[in-house]
Design a protein around this motif. Structure first.
Motif, PDB file in Angstrom:
ATOM      1  N   HIS A  23       0.882  -1.181   0.000  1.00 55.07           N
ATOM      2  CA  HIS A  23       0.000   0.000   0.000  1.00 55.07           C
ATOM      3  C   HIS A  23       0.913   1.222   0.000  1.00 55.07           C
ATOM      4  O   HIS A  23       1.710   1.419   0.921  1.00 55.07           O
ATOM      5  N   HIS A  83       1.969   5.397  -0.677  1.00 50.91           N
ATOM      6  CA  HIS A  83       1.795   6.851  -0.791  1.00 50.91           C
ATOM      7  C   HIS A  83       3.127   7.410  -1.289  1.00 50.91           C
ATOM      8  O   HIS A  83       4.157   6.732  -1.214  1.00 50.91           O
ATOM      9  N   SER A 135      -2.656   4.445  -2.680  1.00 49.80           N
ATOM     10  CA  SER A 135      -3.598   5.130  -1.791  1.00 49.80           C
ATOM     11  C   SER A 135      -4.397   6.194  -2.542  1.00 49.80           C
ATOM     12  O   SER A 135      -3.847   6.946  -3.347  1.00 49.80           O
ATOM     13  N   ARG A 167      -2.580  -6.211   8.132  1.00 49.19           N
ATOM     14  CA  ARG A 167      -1.839  -5.089   7.542  1.00 49.19           C
ATOM     15  C   ARG A 167      -0.845  -4.580   8.582  1.00 49.19           C
ATOM     16  O   ARG A 167      -1.209  -4.340   9.740  1.00 49.19           O
ATOM     17  N   GLU A 174       3.290   3.192   7.945  1.00 53.33           N
ATOM     18  CA  GLU A 174       2.145   4.112   7.837  1.00 53.33           C
ATOM     19  C   GLU A 174       1.282   4.040   9.096  1.00 53.33           C
ATOM     20  O   GLU A 174       0.742   5.052   9.537  1.00 53.33           O
TER      21      GLU A 174
HETATM   22 ZN    ZN Z   1      -2.655   4.843   3.302  1.00 54.10          ZN
END
Ligand code: ZN
Ligand code: KMH
Length: 303
Positions: free
Chosen positions: A47, A49, A83, A253, A257
């Motif tokens: 995931h 960013h 994201s 997860r 982050e």
């Molecule tokens: Zn995120």
């Protein structure tokens, strides 16, 4: 037989600031290196960013994503999940830009507008600080994370329908499950659905085991056998709730982050450390981890 467990690693996010941990990946090189190491450690989904490499500020610019996405794709087979939550100062249009251009297998989709409290971090003592950080944290007190019905529909259409991107549906409260069920009823979302239960964000549901049980029971009622779930416990709740999820038949997860630490008082030195940690716990529970292709099959990804 229990599903193999999909490990998602959320590599940098937009909530933590660089001065909270020197190990938070900021530059495209750092993001690529840590993402690749997390995949090698066993994460099936990454995931992602982006951040401005000079300041560390969360950034939506697709060109920045393109500095690390090809490297990650060349070096791993992991599912790329971009994201659309973006960061506090971004418009919804900015938040979806990178996923629109890269057309990844997966993107996040946040299921409701909510208060999103970062301000417990205000009292943190750090070794150094970027100019923007105090203001960012102060402004976060009244940060409204905007995900209106229109926003959700834009993401479903521009990413899902247009590109075949499927979603990590981020559910910060029980009501978000009913919002998603509404889109299933309208035929705009089809299974297999991948839910990410997010517990412990101030403004969302608290990190109490009873809440996770309630969210799963609600999802069972609304989505039957058409869904799979994963759990993101914020901060110190990360590993306990990932463990609980796996014990309940769910996925997990981890990543910087969501939590900067590897254990109480000790910063994680990279994302892979957290992947290894949950992997050991899963092994202790006699659970196998899913490869990226096994995750693709379970979640109906385009591959
Ligand atoms: Zn995120
Ligand atoms: N930061 C997490 C609490 C997103 O990127 O779309 C949720 C998240 C949102 O990962």
């Amino acid at each position: 037989m229990a599903d193999k467990v999909i490990i998602t690693c959320a590599v940098t996010g937009s909530v933590h600031t660089p001065s909270m941990s020197r190990y938070l990946p900021i530059t495209p090189d750092e993001i690529a290196e840590q993402a690749i190491a997390a995949a090698n450690a066993g994460a099936a989904i990454l995931h992602l960013h982006a951040r401005d490499p000079k300041t560390g500020f969360p950034a939506p610019d697709p060109a920045l994503f393109m500095q690390f996405l090809p490297r990650i794709k060349d070096a791993t087979d992991a599912v790329i999940n971009i994201s659309t939550g973006g960061g506090m100062t971004m418009t919804v249009e900015q938040r979806i830009q990178a996923a629109q251009q890269a057309a990844p297998e997966m993107a996040s989709l946040n299921l409701g507008t909510m208060n999103f409290g970062l301000f417990p971090a205000l009292n943190r003592k750090t070794e150094w600080q970027y100019d923007w950080e105090p203001e960012f944290l102060e402004n976060s007190r009244d940060f409204v994370f905007k995900n209106t019905f229109s926003d959700i529909e834009i993401m479903l259409a521009k990413l899902g329908e247009a590109n075949g991107t499927r979603f990590e549906f981020e559910c910060y409260d029980v009501g978000h499950l009913y919002t998603l069920a509404h889109y299933v009823d309208r035929g705009l979302v089809k299974g297999p659905i991948f839910l990410q239960f997010v517990l412990g964000i101030l403004g969302g549901i608290g990190a109490d085991p009873e809440n996770l049980i309630h969210m799963k029971a609600t999802a069972d009622r609304l989505f039957g056998d058409q869904y799979r779930f994963s759990v993101l416990g914020a901060g110190r709740h990360q590993i306990p709730f990932a463990t609980m999820s796996a014990s309940m038949g769910g996925h997990v997860r981890v990543g910087l982050e969501d939590n900067l630490y590897i254990r109480k008082g000790e910063l994680a030195q990279n994302n892979a450390e957290q992947v290894f940690k949950i992997r050991e716990i899963l092994a202790g529970l006699n659970l196998e981890i899913a490869t990226p292709d096994e995750a693709r099959a379970m979640l109906g990804l385009k591959g």
